[in-house]
Design an enzyme around this catalytic site. Sequence first.
Site, PDB file in Angstrom:
ATOM      1  N   LYS A 295      -2.750  17.079  -2.210  1.00 44.84           N
ATOM      2  CA  LYS A 295      -3.911  16.571  -2.962  1.00 44.84           C
ATOM      3  C   LYS A 295      -5.175  16.430  -2.112  1.00 44.84           C
ATOM      4  CE  LYS A 295      -1.845  13.994  -6.743  1.00 44.84           C
ATOM      5  NZ  LYS A 295      -1.675  12.730  -7.406  1.00 44.84           N
ATOM      6  N   ASP A 332      -6.277  11.793 -12.149  1.00 44.60           N
ATOM      7  CA  ASP A 332      -5.494  10.562 -11.968  1.00 44.60           C
ATOM      8  C   ASP A 332      -6.406   9.384 -12.324  1.00 44.60           C
ATOM      9  OD1 ASP A 332      -3.133  11.675 -11.148  1.00 44.60           O
ATOM     10  OD2 ASP A 332      -3.630  11.619  -9.018  1.00 44.60           O
TER      11      ASP A 332
HETATM   12  P1  NAP Z   1       1.822   7.844  -1.067  1.00 43.85           P
HETATM   13  O1  NAP Z   1       0.483   8.463  -0.810  1.00 43.85           O
HETATM   14  O2  NAP Z   1       2.966   8.231  -0.224  1.00 43.85           O
HETATM   15  O3  NAP Z   1       1.623   6.255  -0.930  1.00 43.85           O
HETATM   16  C1  NAP Z   1       2.677   5.341  -1.100  1.00 43.85           C
HETATM   17  C2  NAP Z   1       2.243   3.931  -0.764  1.00 43.85           C
HETATM   18  O4  NAP Z   1       3.374   3.102  -0.970  1.00 43.85           O
HETATM   19  C3  NAP Z   1       1.813   3.738   0.681  1.00 43.85           C
HETATM   20  O5  NAP Z   1       0.855   2.717   0.734  1.00 43.85           O
HETATM   21  C4  NAP Z   1       3.129   3.285   1.338  1.00 43.85           C
HETATM   22  O6  NAP Z   1       2.940   2.498   2.490  1.00 43.85           O
HETATM   23  C5  NAP Z   1       3.671   2.406   0.248  1.00 43.85           C
HETATM   24  N1  NAP Z   1       5.100   2.196   0.382  1.00 43.85           N
HETATM   25  C6  NAP Z   1       6.065   3.133   0.461  1.00 43.85           C
HETATM   26  N2  NAP Z   1       7.275   2.554   0.572  1.00 43.85           N
HETATM   27  C7  NAP Z   1       7.065   1.211   0.585  1.00 43.85           C
HETATM   28  C8  NAP Z   1       7.916   0.066   0.690  1.00 43.85           C
HETATM   29  N3  NAP Z   1       9.232   0.219   0.806  1.00 43.85           N
HETATM   30  N4  NAP Z   1       7.359  -1.150   0.635  1.00 43.85           N
HETATM   31  C9  NAP Z   1       6.022  -1.298   0.543  1.00 43.85           C
HETATM   32  N5  NAP Z   1       5.162  -0.263   0.435  1.00 43.85           N
HETATM   33  C10 NAP Z   1       5.672   0.982   0.457  1.00 43.85           C
HETATM   34  O7  NAP Z   1       2.280   8.075  -2.568  1.00 43.85           O
HETATM   35  P2  NAP Z   1       1.345   8.155  -3.867  1.00 43.85           P
HETATM   36  O8  NAP Z   1       0.949   9.548  -4.163  1.00 43.85           O
HETATM   37  O9  NAP Z   1       0.253   7.158  -3.710  1.00 43.85           O
HETATM   38  O10 NAP Z   1       2.370   7.730  -5.012  1.00 43.85           O
HETATM   39  C11 NAP Z   1       2.784   6.385  -5.166  1.00 43.85           C
HETATM   40  C12 NAP Z   1       3.591   6.251  -6.444  1.00 43.85           C
HETATM   41  O11 NAP Z   1       2.763   6.495  -7.575  1.00 43.85           O
HETATM   42  C13 NAP Z   1       4.744   7.248  -6.535  1.00 43.85           C
HETATM   43  O12 NAP Z   1       5.868   6.588  -7.067  1.00 43.85           O
HETATM   44  C14 NAP Z   1       4.240   8.264  -7.507  1.00 43.85           C
HETATM   45  O13 NAP Z   1       5.314   8.884  -8.237  1.00 43.85           O
HETATM   46  C15 NAP Z   1       3.387   7.423  -8.428  1.00 43.85           C
HETATM   47  N6  NAP Z   1       2.367   8.226  -9.124  1.00 43.85           N
HETATM   48  C16 NAP Z   1       2.399   8.241 -10.474  1.00 43.85           C
HETATM   49  C17 NAP Z   1       1.440   8.950 -11.170  1.00 43.85           C
HETATM   50  C18 NAP Z   1       1.484   8.965 -12.673  1.00 43.85           C
HETATM   51  O14 NAP Z   1       0.829   9.813 -13.264  1.00 43.85           O
HETATM   52  N7  NAP Z   1       2.191   8.048 -13.288  1.00 43.85           N
HETATM   53  C19 NAP Z   1       0.432   9.660 -10.485  1.00 43.85           C
HETATM   54  C20 NAP Z   1       0.417   9.614  -9.091  1.00 43.85           C
HETATM   55  C21 NAP Z   1       1.396   8.888  -8.420  1.00 43.85           C
HETATM   56  P3  NAP Z   1       2.858   3.198   3.932  1.00 43.85           P
HETATM   57  O15 NAP Z   1       1.503   3.823   4.007  1.00 43.85           O
HETATM   58  O16 NAP Z   1       3.046   2.053   4.856  1.00 43.85           O
HETATM   59  O17 NAP Z   1       3.978   4.203   3.992  1.00 43.85           O
END
Ligand code: NAP
Length: 505
Positions: A295, A332
């Site tokens: 992205k 998004d």
């Molecule tokens: P990302 O860039 O990898 O970010 C994940 C975030 O979660 C980071 O801040 C990470 O912290 C934190 N995290 C991961 N494991 C954790 C834990 N065990 N405890 C506390 N914090 C934790 O991922 P993303 O793209 O933002 O996606 C995040 C979620 O949103 C995913 O589940 C994704 O499927 C969902 N999503 C949904 C949609 C939709 O259309 N519904 C769209 C986009 C994303 P660190 O930086 O410390 O690793």
Amino acid sequence: MFGREGICAVVAAKQPGAMARQLREARRETRLVELRLDWLASEHKIVRFLGRLRRRPRHHARVALIATCRRREAGGQFAGTVAAQLALLRLASECGCAWVDVEIETAERLRQGALRRLSGSAHVIVSFHDFRRTPSDLTVVLRRLKRAGGNAFKIATQCRTISDSLRVLSLARRGRCIVAVPMGEMGLPARILALRAGSAIAYAALENATAPGQISLVEMKRLYRAEKLDRRTRVYGLIGDPVSHSLSPRMHNAGFHVRGINAVYLPFLVRDLRDFLHAIEPLGVAGFSITLPHKEAILRLLDDCDALAAAIGAVNTVVVRGGGKLYGYNTDYVGVLRALEQRISLAGSRVLIFGAGGAARAVAFALAQGGAAVSICARRAHRANSLARAMGGEAIERRELRREFFDAIVNATPVGMHPHEDRSPLSAAELNCRLVFDLIYRPQKTKLLQLAERRGIETVSGVEMFLAQGTAQWEIWTGERAPVAAMRRSVLAALRDERRWRDRE
Ligand code: NAP
């Protein structure tokens, strides 16, 4: 003679009874069926199954059958000798199979003309398989197949890049008697587009996939409508790694189907963005969605970008304009607003985002734009601080959550996502709010949402955002209003099916 035959259902089972049942099912869907005789548990069972075919010709009336008894040496399951293999294929021809598939390893052992004689009245497909890679010169492979004799020539190779899959597809243009099979997940879009590219056959499994990347007959026919795709079909897709779990193909293809738009949406497993970008022109890609991990990286490769996407620093939607120019958007952002605005009035509200990754960034910008005061909490404080600084919000420490009240809390971490459904990113005591929005959409009702419901808090599932960002993409690409109800139905049905499968396991 060997024209554009269409989708071939692959029937493969250990027992003759199961094989016969699959054949009956396949016949309802398609006019061409491959019988993987080598999958049957013994030579005796192959003979029994073929005897059944001979006794009940009406069971396969109006279906052209291809008999395959691939030896282990060529990646099949048949452990017998070449002589036994050829005897069985000959028997298959006598029992009503119109075609036999003989791998090059066997065909090259035979003397000139022997292949045709051995196959009786059936036509012969001579096939080449490479389950490890796509050879650098496929013309040499094709020449080798033609030298071996036969009426049609099949080349199936493992694609390690999208460029590999384009090379396999380009063979399909070399004549009506060529079957091009790009294998592996990288080759999946090309596999679906193979008929459009001129391949005589595209294979799809009835139940058991017999080659890497082979998809089911139902997906090939109903989801991707591979037989209906033509030169005018606009190709869209999702690029990312991984992509196989995505429900975006279900959602977007449902939209195209309902509106009668000649377009298809495919899952592109992309490790190297440039490898994909080279495929845009040859495949006729008109637009694509982007998911992890591309992205942000895609921004550098665009010709231009929507101001909002540039501010967020991430693009999830690209339109391919005239001359192959790439223009990026971030839906998004729209998805968050559409999912939340109907539930709370954002202006003047206080919202906590838990997590500070890519999705959190889009959510934070959207909420700030909507007039909310945004707080960010993340396990790594510096990430929360830097996001808060970028969008004019505040960072908040985890231990403060029990004392603070928010109008809404948004989970932007993957905690609680399938297969770790028993986890919640926040405890019940930390949910001091009127509404909880979990970005996760698998499962639809996460542990976090269950905790919130138990406390009488309103909940919004990530499905709402998923649908909203997807329908916004669809509208950007087509310029039409999206058939939201149909797209929602197809996503919810897929999630329901998944739940049923999981419950059964
Ligand atoms: P990302 O860039 O990898 O970010 C994940 C975030 O979660 C980071 O801040 C990470 O912290 C934190 N995290 C991961 N494991 C954790 C834990 N065990 N405890 C506390 N914090 C934790 O991922 P993303 O793209 O933002 O996606 C995040 C979620 O949103 C995913 O589940 C994704 O499927 C969902 N999503 C949904 C949609 C939709 O259309 N519904 C769209 C986009 C994303 P660190 O930086 O410390 O690793």
